[in-house]
Design an enzyme around this catalytic site. Structure first.
Site, PDB file in Angstrom:
ATOM      1  N   LYS A 190       0.637   8.909   5.588  1.00  0.00           N
ATOM      2  CA  LYS A 190       1.804   8.539   4.772  1.00  0.00           C
ATOM      3  C   LYS A 190       1.304   7.824   3.527  1.00  0.00           C
ATOM      4  O   LYS A 190       1.013   6.630   3.544  1.00  0.00           O
ATOM      5  CB  LYS A 190       2.785   7.634   5.532  1.00  0.00           C
ATOM      6  CG  LYS A 190       4.157   7.696   4.847  1.00  0.00           C
ATOM      7  CD  LYS A 190       4.948   6.430   4.908  1.00  0.00           C
ATOM      8  CE  LYS A 190       4.580   5.391   3.927  1.00  0.00           C
ATOM      9  NZ  LYS A 190       4.776   5.682   2.486  1.00  0.00           N
ATOM     10  N   GLU A 265      -6.584  -2.914   6.242  1.00  0.00           N
ATOM     11  CA  GLU A 265      -7.415  -3.073   5.042  1.00  0.00           C
ATOM     12  C   GLU A 265      -6.502  -3.636   3.969  1.00  0.00           C
ATOM     13  O   GLU A 265      -5.697  -2.906   3.396  1.00  0.00           O
ATOM     14  CB  GLU A 265      -7.957  -1.721   4.582  1.00  0.00           C
ATOM     15  CG  GLU A 265      -8.952  -1.125   5.539  1.00  0.00           C
ATOM     16  CD  GLU A 265      -9.601   0.123   4.951  1.00  0.00           C
ATOM     17  OE1 GLU A 265      -9.657   0.263   3.724  1.00  0.00           O
ATOM     18  OE2 GLU A 265     -10.033   0.956   5.741  1.00  0.00           O
ATOM     19  N   CYS A 299      -8.657  -3.326  -4.772  1.00  0.00           N
ATOM     20  CA  CYS A 299      -8.651  -4.388  -3.750  1.00  0.00           C
ATOM     21  C   CYS A 299      -9.877  -5.277  -3.882  1.00  0.00           C
ATOM     22  O   CYS A 299      -9.821  -6.457  -3.570  1.00  0.00           O
ATOM     23  CB  CYS A 299      -8.571  -3.770  -2.360  1.00  0.00           C
ATOM     24  SG  CYS A 299      -9.834  -2.556  -2.021  1.00  0.00           S
ATOM     25  N   GLU A 397      -3.299 -12.781  -5.180  1.00  0.00           N
ATOM     26  CA  GLU A 397      -3.851 -11.520  -5.694  1.00  0.00           C
ATOM     27  C   GLU A 397      -2.991 -11.064  -6.873  1.00  0.00           C
ATOM     28  O   GLU A 397      -1.774 -10.926  -6.743  1.00  0.00           O
ATOM     29  CB  GLU A 397      -3.828 -10.458  -4.591  1.00  0.00           C
ATOM     30  CG  GLU A 397      -4.510  -9.170  -4.993  1.00  0.00           C
ATOM     31  CD  GLU A 397      -4.498  -8.112  -3.894  1.00  0.00           C
ATOM     32  OE1 GLU A 397      -3.474  -7.962  -3.212  1.00  0.00           O
ATOM     33  OE2 GLU A 397      -5.529  -7.424  -3.734  1.00  0.00           O
TER      34      GLU A 397
END
Ligand code: NAD
Length: 509
Positions: A190, A265, A299, A397
């Site tokens: 997905k 992750e 990331c 972040e």
């Protein structure tokens, strides 16, 4: 009605799915249009909607799970060597389609075309690497202290659900699908509802290369509908999630509810540490690439730049000069080095973070002051100085082309600042002192650490996070272990077997 960009995208998709009139799901080798709510795709370079399609929705899950079970059965019936040969062929077919795949990725993600070509090439490498592993994945014979033969088998889970984000769709597709199928699993993939196209194309090309239908199924829809319904499906035996920490928590909770394992992750706030004794010119190029490549939507971005005080002003000025020279522009332009932010929500977040930094006392040396661009979701490569590690801009972040520069005095202080973060995905040190480089590498908490370089990752090397950056490992042999479960088999070999009720004395002693 699709706009001209929408038509261009559908035309780029047409060689893969000749009958496709819109974005659909790829289920057991069939292209299926969704029936749920509309998903609107927006061109990040202009901010204009260009295409909308229907969420696959909850109903598609029953169909896709049947297809995946059939696909996994067919795939597992092949010998491991045959599976490896199919995967080599997938690598070859992907290499023959680098340009159309890269265009599809560039147009829908807004990522510079030169980066997309590199990422598609890496996806081909991923299938080739795991092709070689397909027939080398075996168990062990354990020297148990009895007359039994005891051996282990590494068996596939069956059907895995892989959920991927919008920042690197084709890369994360290959990164997770290749080891999963090499280990004999089928997958429900997905992708983010915002960027499903390259994953669909990879699945179609894999079947062209000989992969049985139903081994890679791509379901295109929202996370809270299609994604949640897929986690709830009884045929899904493990979930592998790549995305934000907030969603990761929901995925872990939904998996735990069913008692199935998951891999997370997640994001990062990686420290890139520059000592006075480093080769500053090289460190500067590394620091630029660490944060400005992919417009910081990575990331592992080196988003916290820790610079030793004696060279702080000089290094920050060098970085600002480099940032000024980077070419920001349209994703398909061959010269573009920095594209737009992929979507409006993320764009608002990045600009909001810059404004938060300024409110807390940071200073813009180069780049954006947090005001929106005239057109599209562009943010100029931005360097903030006079940042403390307790500011929001150093803790959250940002996932955009914004680096925060924090000064430090000693090695101990650099390590303490680096580790003062909830995340632990990656980090780097720049120094010409070999002993210091290894000391720092050993002490910074991060799943990946670089010495005098940044952002090199390879499918052969394990990747994953410490702390809030997630758990489980992808890539390398670790991924094969992640995607298989171990079975221990006991065989009686004694001529006079002593079968006893309970643990008989002498057996297994
Ligand atoms: P996101 O968490 O919003 O979405 C990721 C995926 O989860 C999408 O496919 C989305 O549709 C799906 N999803 C959302 N809600 C869901 C739900 N309730 N149930 C099931 N699925 C759901 O993340 P994003 O904004 O697309 O991606 C950016 C994030 O991804 C950043 O935090 C970045 O650091 C992280 N990321 C991590 C890695 C890594 O390898 N560690 C790699 C790339 C990106």
């Amino acid at each position: 009605m699709p706009t001209s960009l929408g038509q261009q995208l559908l035309a780029t998709l047409a060689p893969f799915f000749p009958d496709a009139k819109t974005v659909g799901s790829w289920i057991g080798g069939e292209y299926v249009a969704g029936a749920g709510d509309a998903i609107r795709l927006v061109d990040p370079a202009t901010g204009q909607e260009f295409l909308s399609y229907a969420d696959a929705g909850v109903d598609v899950v029953a169909k896709v799970t049947q297809a995946a079970v059939a696909g996994q059965t067919a795939w597992a019936a092949l010998s491991a060597a045959q599976r490896g040969r199919v995967m080599f062929e997938i690598g070859r077919v992907l290499r023959a389609h680098i340009e159309p795949l890269a265009q599809l990725e560039s147009l829908s993600v807004g990522k510079p075309i030169r980066d997309c070509r590199g990422e598609v090439t890496k996806v081909a490498e991923m299938f080739e690497y795991y092709a070689g592993w397909a027939d080398k994945l075996h168990g062990e014979v354990i020297p148990v202290p009895s007359g039994h033969l005891n051996y282990t088998r590494r068996e596939p889970f069956g059907v895995l659900l892989l959920i991927t984000p919008w920042n690197a769709p084709v890369f994360t597709c290959g990164w997770n699908v290749a080891p999963a199928i090499a280990a004999g699993n089928a997958v429900l993939l997905k992708p983010s509802e915002l960027t499903p196209l390259s994953s669909l194309a990879v699945a179609a090309l894999a079947e062209k290369a000989g992969l049985p239908k139903g081994v890679i199924n791509v379901i295109t829809g929202y996370g809270h509908t299609t994604g949640q319904a897929a986690i709830a499906s009884p045929v899904v035996k493990k979930v592998v999630f790549v995305g934000s920490p907030a969603t990761g928590g929901k995925i872990a909770a939904a998996s735990a509810q069913r008692g199935i394992p998951c891999v997370l992750e997640l994001g990062g706030k990686s420290a890139n540490i520059v000592f006075e004794d480093a080769d500053l010119a090289r460190a500067c190029v590394g620091a630029q690439s660490a944060i400005f490549a992919a417009a910081g939507q990575s990331c592992v971005a080196g988003s916290r730049l820790l610079v030793q005080r004696g060279v702080y002003d000089r290094f920050v000025a060098m970085l600002a000069e480099g940032a000024r020279r980077l070419r920001t522009g349209a994703p398909l332009s061959p010269d573009t080095e920095v594209g737009p932010i992929q979507n409006a929500k993320q764009y608002e977040h990045v600009l909001g973070m810059i404004r938060s930094g300024l409110r807390e006392g940071a200073e813009v040396v180069e780049g954006s002051d947090g005001k929106p661009a005239d057109q599209g979701y562009f943010v100029r490569p931005t360097v903030l100085k006079n940042v403390r590690n307790d500011m929001e801009v150093a803790r959250t972040e940002i996932f955009g082309p914004v680096v925060v520069a924090i000064p430090f005095d000693t090695e101990e202080e650099a390590i303490a600042i680096a580790n003062d973060s909830e995340f632990g995905l990656a980090g780097a040190v720049w120094t010409n002192n070999v002993a210091r480089a290894h000391r720092v590498a050993a002490q910074v908490k991060a799943g990946t650490f670089w010495i005098n370089t940044y952002k090199v990752i390879n499918v052969a090397s394990p990747f994953g996070g410490f702390d809030a950056s997630g758990y489980g490992r992808s890539s390398g042999t670790d991924a094969l272990h992640e995607y298989t479960q171990v079975k221990s088999v006991w065989v009686e070999t004694s001529a006079n077997p002593a079968v006893a009720f309970g643990y008989a004395p002498g057996i297994g002693a």
